[in-house]
Design a protein around this motif. Structure first.
Motif, PDB file in Angstrom:
ATOM      1  N   SER A 179      77.929  84.354  26.382  1.00 61.44           N
ATOM      2  CA  SER A 179      77.967  82.925  26.122  1.00 61.44           C
ATOM      3  C   SER A 179      76.556  82.355  26.250  1.00 61.44           C
ATOM      4  CB  SER A 179      78.904  82.264  27.126  1.00 61.44           C
ATOM      5  OG  SER A 179      78.957  80.888  26.919  1.00 61.44           O
ATOM      6  N   TRP A 224      76.988  75.150  22.671  1.00 63.29           N
ATOM      7  CA  TRP A 224      77.063  76.521  23.144  1.00 63.29           C
ATOM      8  C   TRP A 224      77.718  77.388  22.086  1.00 63.29           C
ATOM      9  CZ3 TRP A 224      81.701  79.018  23.835  1.00 63.29           C
ATOM     10  CH2 TRP A 224      82.834  78.217  23.841  1.00 63.29           C
ATOM     11  N   ASN A 283      74.501  80.710  29.185  1.00 58.83           N
ATOM     12  CA  ASN A 283      75.326  79.566  29.548  1.00 58.83           C
ATOM     13  C   ASN A 283      75.919  79.809  30.929  1.00 58.83           C
ATOM     14  OD1 ASN A 283      76.795  77.238  29.467  1.00 58.83           O
ATOM     15  ND2 ASN A 283      78.331  78.008  28.049  1.00 58.83           N
ATOM     16  N   ARG A 314      73.733  74.337  33.417  1.00 57.58           N
ATOM     17  CA  ARG A 314      74.313  73.020  33.114  1.00 57.58           C
ATOM     18  C   ARG A 314      73.972  72.001  34.199  1.00 57.58           C
ATOM     19  NH1 ARG A 314      78.829  72.856  29.267  1.00 57.58           N
ATOM     20  NH2 ARG A 314      78.783  74.794  28.122  1.00 57.58           N
ATOM     21  N   TYR A 322      73.871  78.882  25.614  1.00 58.78           N
ATOM     22  CA  TYR A 322      73.716  77.448  25.419  1.00 58.78           C
ATOM     23  C   TYR A 322      72.547  77.275  24.471  1.00 58.78           C
ATOM     24  CZ  TYR A 322      74.837  72.702  26.637  1.00 58.78           C
ATOM     25  OH  TYR A 322      75.288  71.408  26.596  1.00 58.78           O
TER      26      TYR A 322
END
Length: 63
Positions: free
Chosen positions: A10, A3, A49, A54, A12
């Motif tokens: 932010s 990331w 992100n 995730r 990834y």
């Protein structure tokens, strides 16, 4: 995968096209495609992100 941050956001960063295709099919937006800084002949793919991203990545099975 790793990331990073750019302009307060932010991201990834994903290098594998299989994971990218999986995430797009799951409904995640591909934010940007850039040249890999370490290997310019390759591309990297940026996603926002988020915890949801995730979690979805945990469901990916590489083939």
């Amino acid at each position: 995968m790793y990331w990073g941050k750019s302009k307060g956001k932010s991201f990834y960063v994903i290098r594998g096209i299989g994971m990218v295709n999986y995430l797009v099919r799951q409904g995640f937006d591909l934010i940007k495609v850039e040249d890999d800084k370490d290997k310019p002949e390759f591309k990297v793919f940026l996603f926002n992100n988020t915890p949801e991203l995730r979690e979805a990545m945990g469901g990916y099975k590489s083939r």
